[in-house]
Design a protein around this motif. Structure first.
Motif, PDB file in Angstrom:
ATOM      1  N   PHE A 172       0.825  -1.205   0.000  1.00  0.00           N
ATOM      2  CA  PHE A 172       0.000   0.000   0.000  1.00  0.00           C
ATOM      3  C   PHE A 172       0.863   1.261   0.000  1.00  0.00           C
ATOM      4  N   ARG A 176       0.393   3.963  -2.916  1.00  0.00           N
ATOM      5  CA  ARG A 176      -0.013   5.334  -2.541  1.00  0.00           C
ATOM      6  C   ARG A 176       0.913   6.402  -3.113  1.00  0.00           C
ATOM      7  N   LEU A 203      -7.804   3.785  -0.142  1.00  0.00           N
ATOM      8  CA  LEU A 203      -6.384   3.465  -0.114  1.00  0.00           C
ATOM      9  C   LEU A 203      -5.700   4.035   1.128  1.00  0.00           C
ATOM     10  N   VAL A 219      -7.674  -2.842  -5.641  1.00  0.00           N
ATOM     11  CA  VAL A 219      -7.435  -1.396  -5.576  1.00  0.00           C
ATOM     12  C   VAL A 219      -7.827  -0.776  -6.906  1.00  0.00           C
TER      13      VAL A 219
END
Length: 239
Positions: A172, A176, A203, A219
């Motif tokens: 993540f 990001r 997210l 995602v």
């Protein structure tokens, strides 16, 4: 020499198995698979010779299935999802010589989970396994980086286990860097079978506590949005 079926049984529920998969299992005298996959077959294993192994016994299962077919027994080696995606189709083709092989496709967990979330996979997407048992973590990080930079919808397989607890958080972090914190995220545990649990987040606000090996994490891309509790990724139609 008998036929060797390499069967994708879908996410696990009987209703998500294809007719072709059911027929292949019905025709087979011998069923080979990971113990959990065999359990998912329920009464389909009746009157069959069953060969099963524990976790990480993939090559052992493949060898047993090939030997069974060479002995003249119609055999099916089963994988959840699609046998050609993180399944046994590859090793069987690499290892088998002089055996008639038929790969029977199945519904992957990514597509099963997507259906339960709404329509998050409607455009270009990719699947990335976070398991580094067979793939170096550096390679996985590179794939996460490139897929995020290209704004693919990303389906994460094998996100977390008892011994791999930090990879999902690192994944993540990488994602990001290229996607907004408001990007919708779908989390589905036990997709398509008993014990199913579906949740959504963003997210920047995802709780990793309940994520495990039975979970698929999807995602979205920059166009993905929430609608009526579902996740939708537009295809691009003028609606």
């Amino acid at each position: 020499m008998a036929k060797l079926y390499v069967v994708g049984i879908g996410p696990g529920g009987r209703e998500n198995m294809t007719l072709k998969a059911l027929k292949a299992i019905e025709e087979s005298e011998v069923l080979v698979g990971y113990s959990f996959y065999i359990e998912l077959l329920g009464d389909l294993v009746k009157a069959k010779e069953v060969i099963k192994t524990g976790m990480r016994g993939e090559l052992e299962r493949c060898k047993a299935a090939i030997e069974s077919a060479r002995a003249g027994k119609t055999t099916a080696i089963v994988s959840t999802g699609d046998s050609g995606l993180y399944g046994m189709a590859g090793p069987i083709h690499e290892m088998a010589e002089g055996v008639e092989i038929e790969v029977v496709p199945g519904i992957s967990s990514a597509f099963s989970a997507a259906a339960e979330l709404g329509a998050p996979i409607m455009h270009d997407f990719c699947t990335i396994s976070l398991s580094d048992l067979l793939t170096p973590w550096e390679t996985i990080e590179s794939r996460l980086e490139m897929a995020s930079k290209a704004d693919f919808v990303i389906a994460l397989y094998n996100p977390k286990s008892k011994t791999r607890t930090t990879q999902i958080e690192r994944a993540f972090e990488i994602i990001r860097e290229h996607k907004a914190d408001s990007t919708p995220v779908g989390i589905v545990k036990n997709s398509g079978r008993f014990g199913k649990a579906v949740s959504t987040s963003t997210l920047g606000d995802t709780d990793f506590e309940d994520i495990d090996m039975m979970t698929v994490v999807i995602v979205g891309n920059k166009e993905t949005y929430f609608k009526d509790g579902n996740i939708v990724t537009p295809r691009g139609y003028s609606i």
